[in-house]
Design a protein around this motif. Structure first.
Motif, PDB file in Angstrom:
ATOM      1  N   SER A  73       0.827  -1.202   0.000  1.00  0.00           N
ATOM      2  CA  SER A  73       0.000   0.000   0.000  1.00  0.00           C
ATOM      3  C   SER A  73       0.865   1.257   0.000  1.00  0.00           C
ATOM      4  CB  SER A  73      -0.920  -0.013   1.225  1.00  0.00           C
ATOM      5  OG  SER A  73      -1.691   1.162   1.285  1.00  0.00           O
ATOM      6  N   GLY A  74       1.899   1.272   0.844  1.00  0.00           N
ATOM      7  CA  GLY A  74       2.784   2.433   0.877  1.00  0.00           C
ATOM      8  C   GLY A  74       3.579   2.608  -0.400  1.00  0.00           C
ATOM      9  N   PHE A  75       4.011   1.505  -0.990  1.00  0.00           N
ATOM     10  CA  PHE A  75       4.818   1.531  -2.213  1.00  0.00           C
ATOM     11  C   PHE A  75       4.007   2.073  -3.388  1.00  0.00           C
ATOM     12  CE2 PHE A  75       6.730  -0.188  -6.023  1.00  0.00           C
ATOM     13  CZ  PHE A  75       8.087  -0.264  -5.772  1.00  0.00           C
ATOM     14  N   PHE A  76       2.818   1.503  -3.636  1.00  0.00           N
ATOM     15  CA  PHE A  76       2.037   1.865  -4.818  1.00  0.00           C
ATOM     16  C   PHE A  76       1.053   3.015  -4.577  1.00  0.00           C
ATOM     17  CE2 PHE A  76       3.197  -2.556  -6.045  1.00  0.00           C
ATOM     18  CZ  PHE A  76       3.753  -2.278  -7.277  1.00  0.00           C
ATOM     19  N   SER A  77       0.679   3.265  -3.329  1.00  0.00           N
ATOM     20  CA  SER A  77      -0.285   4.329  -3.041  1.00  0.00           C
ATOM     21  C   SER A  77       0.358   5.558  -2.432  1.00  0.00           C
ATOM     22  CB  SER A  77      -1.376   3.810  -2.085  1.00  0.00           C
ATOM     23  OG  SER A  77      -2.045   2.709  -2.631  1.00  0.00           O
ATOM     24  N   GLY A  78       1.662   5.520  -2.192  1.00  0.00           N
ATOM     25  CA  GLY A  78       2.347   6.606  -1.509  1.00  0.00           C
ATOM     26  C   GLY A  78       2.700   7.781  -2.411  1.00  0.00           C
ATOM     27  N   PHE A  79       3.277   8.802  -1.793  1.00  0.00           N
ATOM     28  CA  PHE A  79       3.596  10.050  -2.498  1.00  0.00           C
ATOM     29  C   PHE A  79       4.729   9.880  -3.505  1.00  0.00           C
ATOM     30  CE2 PHE A  79       5.452   9.829   1.731  1.00  0.00           C
ATOM     31  CZ  PHE A  79       6.805   9.984   1.502  1.00  0.00           C
ATOM     32  N   LEU A  88       0.495   6.540 -15.527  1.00  0.00           N
ATOM     33  CA  LEU A  88      -0.133   5.278 -15.914  1.00  0.00           C
ATOM     34  C   LEU A  88      -1.641   5.430 -16.063  1.00  0.00           C
ATOM     35  CD1 LEU A  88       1.844   2.816 -13.594  1.00  0.00           C
ATOM     36  CD2 LEU A  88       2.147   3.153 -16.057  1.00  0.00           C
ATOM     37  N   ARG A  89      -2.259   6.178 -15.164  1.00  0.00           N
ATOM     38  CA  ARG A  89      -3.724   6.309 -15.185  1.00  0.00           C
ATOM     39  C   ARG A  89      -4.228   7.104 -16.388  1.00  0.00           C
ATOM     40  NH1 ARG A  89      -6.273   8.042  -9.586  1.00  0.00           N
ATOM     41  NH2 ARG A  89      -8.139   7.757 -10.882  1.00  0.00           N
ATOM     42  N   ILE A  90      -3.420   8.019 -16.911  1.00  0.00           N
ATOM     43  CA  ILE A  90      -3.881   8.811 -18.065  1.00  0.00           C
ATOM     44  C   ILE A  90      -3.526   8.139 -19.394  1.00  0.00           C
ATOM     45  CG2 ILE A  90      -3.758  10.977 -16.773  1.00  0.00           C
ATOM     46  CD1 ILE A  90      -1.196  11.645 -18.334  1.00  0.00           C
ATOM     47  N   ASN A 114      -7.497   2.944  -8.638  1.00  0.00           N
ATOM     48  CA  ASN A 114      -7.576   3.926  -7.557  1.00  0.00           C
ATOM     49  C   ASN A 114      -6.702   3.480  -6.390  1.00  0.00           C
ATOM     50  OD1 ASN A 114      -8.404   5.556  -5.340  1.00  0.00           O
ATOM     51  ND2 ASN A 114     -10.360   5.940  -6.351  1.00  0.00           N
ATOM     52  N   ARG A 115      -5.827   4.362  -5.923  1.00  0.00           N
ATOM     53  CA  ARG A 115      -4.921   3.972  -4.838  1.00  0.00           C
ATOM     54  C   ARG A 115      -5.664   3.554  -3.572  1.00  0.00           C
ATOM     55  NH1 ARG A 115      -3.675   9.742  -4.735  1.00  0.00           N
ATOM     56  NH2 ARG A 115      -4.899  10.681  -3.060  1.00  0.00           N
ATOM     57  N   SER A 116      -6.878   4.080  -3.352  1.00  0.00           N
ATOM     58  CA  SER A 116      -7.646   3.726  -2.161  1.00  0.00           C
ATOM     59  C   SER A 116      -8.141   2.282  -2.220  1.00  0.00           C
ATOM     60  CB  SER A 116      -8.837   4.668  -1.992  1.00  0.00           C
ATOM     61  OG  SER A 116      -9.777   4.497  -3.039  1.00  0.00           O
ATOM     62  N   LYS A 117      -8.073   1.662  -3.395  1.00  0.00           N
ATOM     63  CA  LYS A 117      -8.510   0.281  -3.565  1.00  0.00           C
ATOM     64  C   LYS A 117      -7.370  -0.714  -3.347  1.00  0.00           C
ATOM     65  CE  LYS A 117     -12.698   1.504  -4.709  1.00  0.00           C
ATOM     66  NZ  LYS A 117     -13.829   1.276  -3.785  1.00  0.00           N
ATOM     67  N   VAL A 118      -6.156  -0.213  -3.088  1.00  0.00           N
ATOM     68  CA  VAL A 118      -5.029  -1.104  -2.776  1.00  0.00           C
ATOM     69  C   VAL A 118      -5.097  -1.387  -1.282  1.00  0.00           C
ATOM     70  CG1 VAL A 118      -2.526  -1.424  -2.830  1.00  0.00           C
ATOM     71  CG2 VAL A 118      -3.658  -0.060  -4.615  1.00  0.00           C
ATOM     72  N   PRO A 119      -5.490  -2.593  -0.870  1.00  0.00           N
ATOM     73  CA  PRO A 119      -5.734  -2.864   0.545  1.00  0.00           C
ATOM     74  C   PRO A 119      -4.443  -2.896   1.361  1.00  0.00           C
ATOM     75  CG  PRO A 119      -5.919  -4.886  -0.712  1.00  0.00           C
ATOM     76  CD  PRO A 119      -5.758  -3.781  -1.708  1.00  0.00           C
ATOM     77  N   LEU A 130      -2.147  -3.645 -11.013  1.00  0.00           N
ATOM     78  CA  LEU A 130      -2.196  -2.328 -10.410  1.00  0.00           C
ATOM     79  C   LEU A 130      -1.828  -1.279 -11.450  1.00  0.00           C
ATOM     80  CD1 LEU A 130      -0.449  -3.046  -6.981  1.00  0.00           C
ATOM     81  CD2 LEU A 130      -2.875  -3.167  -7.546  1.00  0.00           C
ATOM     82  N   PHE A 131      -2.745  -0.355 -11.705  1.00  0.00           N
ATOM     83  CA  PHE A 131      -2.534   0.784 -12.600  1.00  0.00           C
ATOM     84  C   PHE A 131      -2.113   0.362 -14.008  1.00  0.00           C
ATOM     85  CE2 PHE A 131      -1.422   1.883  -8.193  1.00  0.00           C
ATOM     86  CZ  PHE A 131      -2.521   2.691  -7.903  1.00  0.00           C
ATOM     87  N   GLY A 132      -2.553  -0.822 -14.407  1.00  0.00           N
ATOM     88  CA  GLY A 132      -2.351  -1.282 -15.774  1.00  0.00           C
ATOM     89  C   GLY A 132      -0.986  -1.851 -16.081  1.00  0.00           C
TER      90      GLY A 132
END
Length: 245
Positions: A73-79, A88-90, A114-119, A130-132
């Motif tokens: 979660s920290g790796f892929f959803s972090g700053f 990646l999302r665009i 969505n980063r909030s969906k990474v548990p 994750l993110f394609g």
């Protein structure tokens, strides 16, 4: 939602100071099913490993899967991953989709945008993307009573393209170091148990037996890998500490 992804905090800078960056990775990683999916022709690879040891008491009560989920979660959803996540999302994932010949995803696998969906409590099914661009290729959990390692592998790129690789997030609960008694001068006191978190990585050109294009930005990769690791470490330690307060 946790603010862990928003700002660097004390644990982030602690990890930048204390983590170690080396070139070799484990032979098990290079003989894994993930390696065979990503690099089926066994072309030349570049490898590196960011690792950090710390007291097991800091993650007391967490299973290996929970540790790996928090780190993920920290790796892929972090700053730190934020700009790459946005690219990646665009549509950037179209340039580097995660796709491997012969790989069969779990029937419950999906693509997360969505980063909030990474548990941060459990790992997603094998084949989840994750993110394609980052696909879970394998995961394995050790028995709580032994000192072997648990891991999850995230492949990126494609064996049908000129660039691909894999990240392995790994936790190892280390056996007691009996020498610590003499070093501390406290005979009869139980040695402090340690755990080790690792970010193992390899990259290659699956189409031609030559170094990948990423070798031209090797210095950037070093800085980026250390920072991503620190973001994962921050997520792990801050979540556990917040649960205690």
């Amino acid at each position: 939602m946790s603010t862990t992804w928003m700002l660097p905090r004390r644990q982030f800078f602690r990890s930048l100071r204390q983590s170690h960056y080396t070139s070799p990775v484990s032979s098990e990683f290079l003989a894994s099913s993930s390696f065979k999916f990503v690099n089926p022709r066994h072309h030349v690879v570049a490898t590196d490993n960011v690792s950090q040891k710390f007291p097991a008491a800091e993650i007391a009560g967490l299973s290996d899967q929970e540790v790996l989920a928090l780190f993920t979660s920290g790796f892929f959803s972090g700053f730190i991953f934020g700009f790459e996540r946005w690219i990646l999302r665009i549509g950037g994932y179209n340039l580097l989709p995660a796709r491997y010949t012969g790989f069969q995803p779990d029937s419950q696998a999906a693509t997360i945008w969505n980063r909030s969906k990474v548990p941060n409590t459990h790992l997603l099914p094998i084949g989840t993307c994750l993110f394609g661009s980052f696909s879970i290729l394998d995961k394995d959990f050790a028995e709580p009573s032994d000192y072997s390692s648990s891991y999850v592998d995230y492949g990126f790129g494609s064996d049908e393209f000129i660039f691909a690789g894999c990240h392995r997030f790994q936790i190892t609960r280390l056996p007691p170091n009996m020498d610590s008694e003499s070093e501390s001068g406290s005979k009869g006191k139980q040695p402090e148990l340690q755990v080790q978190i690792q970010l193992q990585h390899f990259r290659c050109n699956p189409q031609r037996n030559v170094p990948s294009v990423a070798e031209y930005i090797e210095r950037f990769h070093y800085v980026y890998a250390k920072a991503l690791f620190a973001n994962g470490f921050q997520s792990l330690l801050e979540r556990e500490q917040s649960n205690r307060t």
